[in-house]
Design a protein around this motif. Structure first.
Motif, mmCIF file in Angstrom:
data_model
loop_
_atom_site.group_PDB
_atom_site.id
_atom_site.type_symbol
_atom_site.label_atom_id
_atom_site.label_comp_id
_atom_site.label_asym_id
_atom_site.label_seq_id
_atom_site.Cartn_x
_atom_site.Cartn_y
_atom_site.Cartn_z
ATOM 1 N N ALA A 134 0.822 -1.215 0.000
ATOM 2 C CA ALA A 134 0.000 0.000 0.000
ATOM 3 C C ALA A 134 0.852 1.261 0.000
ATOM 4 C CB ALA A 134 -0.937 0.001 1.204
ATOM 5 N N TRP A 135 1.950 1.234 0.758
ATOM 6 C CA TRP A 135 2.802 2.409 0.895
ATOM 7 C C TRP A 135 4.261 2.025 0.681
ATOM 8 C CZ3 TRP A 135 -0.814 1.790 5.198
ATOM 9 C CH2 TRP A 135 -1.985 2.564 5.037
ATOM 10 N N PRO A 136 4.680 1.817 -0.565
ATOM 11 C CA PRO A 136 6.073 1.434 -0.846
ATOM 12 C C PRO A 136 7.042 2.474 -0.282
ATOM 13 C CG PRO A 136 4.710 1.238 -2.816
ATOM 14 C CD PRO A 136 3.876 1.954 -1.793
ATOM 15 N N GLY A 137 8.108 1.991 0.314
ATOM 16 C CA GLY A 137 9.099 2.898 0.874
ATOM 17 C C GLY A 137 8.816 3.336 2.292
ATOM 18 N N LEU A 138 7.669 2.978 2.825
ATOM 19 C CA LEU A 138 7.349 3.357 4.203
ATOM 20 C C LEU A 138 8.260 2.611 5.178
ATOM 21 C CD1 LEU A 138 5.276 4.809 6.152
ATOM 22 C CD2 LEU A 138 4.121 2.590 6.265
ATOM 23 N N PRO A 139 8.933 3.298 6.113
ATOM 24 C CA PRO A 139 9.712 2.590 7.128
ATOM 25 C C PRO A 139 8.795 1.715 7.985
ATOM 26 C CG PRO A 139 10.284 4.928 7.085
ATOM 27 C CD PRO A 139 9.057 4.769 6.241
ATOM 28 N N GLN A 140 9.200 0.453 8.172
ATOM 29 C CA GLN A 140 8.435 -0.468 9.009
ATOM 30 C C GLN A 140 9.367 -1.087 10.045
ATOM 31 O OE1 GLN A 140 4.927 -2.563 7.456
ATOM 32 N NE2 GLN A 140 5.981 -2.570 5.477
ATOM 33 N N ILE A 141 8.842 -1.205 11.258
ATOM 34 C CA ILE A 141 9.621 -1.698 12.386
ATOM 35 C C ILE A 141 8.973 -2.962 12.939
ATOM 36 C CG2 ILE A 141 10.547 -1.149 14.673
ATOM 37 C CD1 ILE A 141 11.637 0.601 12.359
ATOM 38 N N ALA A 142 9.775 -3.972 13.208
ATOM 39 C CA ALA A 142 9.301 -5.198 13.855
ATOM 40 C C ALA A 142 9.701 -5.180 15.323
ATOM 41 C CB ALA A 142 9.889 -6.426 13.171
ATOM 42 N N CYS A 143 8.733 -5.461 16.201
ATOM 43 C CA CYS A 143 8.969 -5.565 17.642
ATOM 44 C C CYS A 143 8.572 -6.980 18.058
ATOM 45 C CB CYS A 143 8.156 -4.526 18.403
ATOM 46 S SG CYS A 143 8.562 -2.815 17.959
ATOM 47 N N PHE A 144 9.413 -7.643 18.819
ATOM 48 C CA PHE A 144 9.285 -9.080 19.024
ATOM 49 C C PHE A 144 8.787 -9.443 20.418
ATOM 50 C CE2 PHE A 144 12.653 -8.203 15.971
ATOM 51 C CZ PHE A 144 12.157 -8.875 14.852
ATOM 52 N N ASP A 145 7.843 -10.386 20.453
ATOM 53 C CA ASP A 145 7.340 -10.884 21.733
ATOM 54 C C ASP A 145 8.395 -11.683 22.489
ATOM 55 O OD1 ASP A 145 4.850 -10.022 22.495
ATOM 56 O OD2 ASP A 145 3.767 -11.486 21.306
ATOM 57 N N THR A 146 9.351 -12.233 21.773
ATOM 58 C CA THR A 146 10.392 -13.040 22.419
ATOM 59 C C THR A 146 11.518 -12.187 23.007
ATOM 60 O OG1 THR A 146 11.342 -13.291 20.203
ATOM 61 C CG2 THR A 146 10.011 -15.114 21.024
ATOM 62 N N ALA A 147 11.687 -10.962 22.524
ATOM 63 C CA ALA A 147 12.873 -10.182 22.865
ATOM 64 C C ALA A 147 12.976 -9.874 24.364
ATOM 65 C CB ALA A 147 12.883 -8.877 22.067
ATOM 66 N N PHE A 148 11.849 -9.616 25.017
ATOM 67 C CA PHE A 148 11.871 -9.231 26.429
ATOM 68 C C PHE A 148 12.516 -10.294 27.311
ATOM 69 C CE2 PHE A 148 9.784 -8.813 30.634
ATOM 70 C CZ PHE A 148 10.116 -7.503 30.930
#
Length: 401
Positions: A134-148
């Motif tokens: 939908a929005w090419p080039g949009l910065p996207q961030i992944a946040c992980f349930d396992t990281a904590f």
């Protein structure tokens, strides 16, 4: 124009979403689509809620339809200027221990983790791909349930299996980390005296787990290599004897996929009761199987809490969060009654109200109810990692500013 962050939290049968003003992190709108695949229901609130309320048809088919419906609604928002999107991703494996900006290589690595979270990871990654289209080039961030949970000692993470498998990344990962991160950040405000002490957080929803915190960091948790481990859940069994799995395959002739379906989709509250995976439905039923399912749910939580107390060396506070944790006083009471030996004394009126501290004054262990917020930590991480990003260029954005 309002510089806007979009947060998407795609669950196994739901899609939660939120909009925040970049920089200030002022909440603009939050809501969700529940019952995906059946009778989908949309809830939304906030100053920009009309953006969603004005959307035409409600989604119902699947997660892809729900995300598409939301994107279509947001694309009509003239006051909002999209800067970035943040996503909950359930499994980060051994390599992703902090929020990260997504690119093709990261997405491919997360795809390879899908077998470890088959009910969630495909929906998480599907939402990421839908936003990218939908929005090419949009910065996207992944946040992980396992990281904590990566703060845990090695002994809390490894399994009693051959060393070579451990080195390949077969570990106890733990989940619901974004929910626990929110509670950990809230503790100084709700109970400054015990915030850095020995705390157990009970994330009780359709998926359920417990986490032991010390100094507001994860020490141990009930989920393990996958989100099937630990507590009894809505349709998931939680921890069972591994020999049961072998028995179902060898003696009952079930294929591995059939066993996976049985333990993930036909067990838990639904399987024990034979009625429903919804606590509200079970509490309204006079069927003894419903009563037994609820009793077993609480019993398993009490047993697992005892093991986490051993890991902590005691208990200073217990926190309930998520759908059941926040909205089922009888479940909270049953768990606290089972832990009365640890010094918990619940206040009946406070528990019925379900707000803030629900233990009696003078209780040896403080008990609190904290509303879940997995979207807040995602918004903060997204804002931090894309600070200064301008409006998305080209067509398809809320607005190009």
């Amino acid at each position: 124009m309002i510089p806007t962050l979009l947060v998407l939290n795609a669950g196994s049968s739901s899609l939660k979403f939120a909009l925040y003003e970049a920089g200030s992190l002022r909440s603009l709108c939050r809501g969700g689509v529940s019952g995906i695949g059946g009778d989908a229901r949309v809830t939304v609130a906030g100053p920009e809620a009309r953006v969603i309320e004005a959307a035409p048809a409600k989604p119902h088919a699947d997660h892809e339809a729900a995300v598409g419906w939301l994107i279509a609604a947001l694309s009509r928002a003239p006051r909002l200027s999209l800067r970035a999107a943040g996503h909950r991703v359930v499994h980060g494996g051994p390599d992703f221990a902090a929020p990260i900006r997504l690119d093709g290589a990261v997405l491919a690595a997360l795809d390879r983790l899908t077998p470890l979270a088959p009910a969630h990871q495909p929906h998480n990654l599907g939402a990421i791909r839908a936003v990218a289209r939908a929005w090419p080039g949009l910065p996207q961030i992944a946040c992980f349930d396992t990281a904590f949970h990566r703060t845990q000692d090695r002994l809390a993470q490894i399994l009693p299996i051959p060393h070579a498998l451990t080195e390949e990344g077969i570990l106890r990962y733990g989940f619901h980390g974004l929910s626990y991160e929110h509670v950990a950040a809230s503790l100084p405000r709700i109970d400054a005296e015990r915030a850095d002490g020995r705390v157990i957080v009970a994330h009780l929803g359709h998926g359920a787990s417990l986490c032991a915190l010390k100094d507001r960091r994860s020490v141990a948790t009930t989920m393990g290599f996958t989100a099937l481990d630990g507590l009894m859940m809505g349709t998931r069994s939680g921890a069972v004897d591994p020999g049961l799995v072998l028995h179902l395959i060898r003696e009952r002739g079930l294929a591995p996929d059939a066993v996976a379906d049985l333990l993930n989709a036909r067990s838990g509250l639904l399987g024990v009761s034979g009625i429903s995976d919804d606590v509200r439905v079970l509490q309204a039923s006079d069927d003894p199987r419903a009563e037994e399912a609820l009793a077993l749910f609480a019993y398993r939580a009490v047993r697992e809490a005892g093991s986490l107390m051993a890991a902590l060396g005691g208990l200073d506070a217990l926190v309930f969060t998520a759908g059941i944790g926040e909205n089922a006083p009888a479940i909270r009471a049953a768990i606290c009654d089972g832990l009365a030996w640890a010094g918990i004394a619940l206040d009946g009126a406070r528990n019925a109200a379900g707000k803030g501290r629900i233990s009696r004054d003078g209780s040896g262990v403080a008990v609190h109810v904290v509303p879940a917020d997995e979207e807040g930590p995602i918004a903060r991480a997204t804002d931090r990692l894309v600070a200064g990003s301008g409006p998305v260029p080209g067509p398809g954005c809320f607005s190009t500013g």
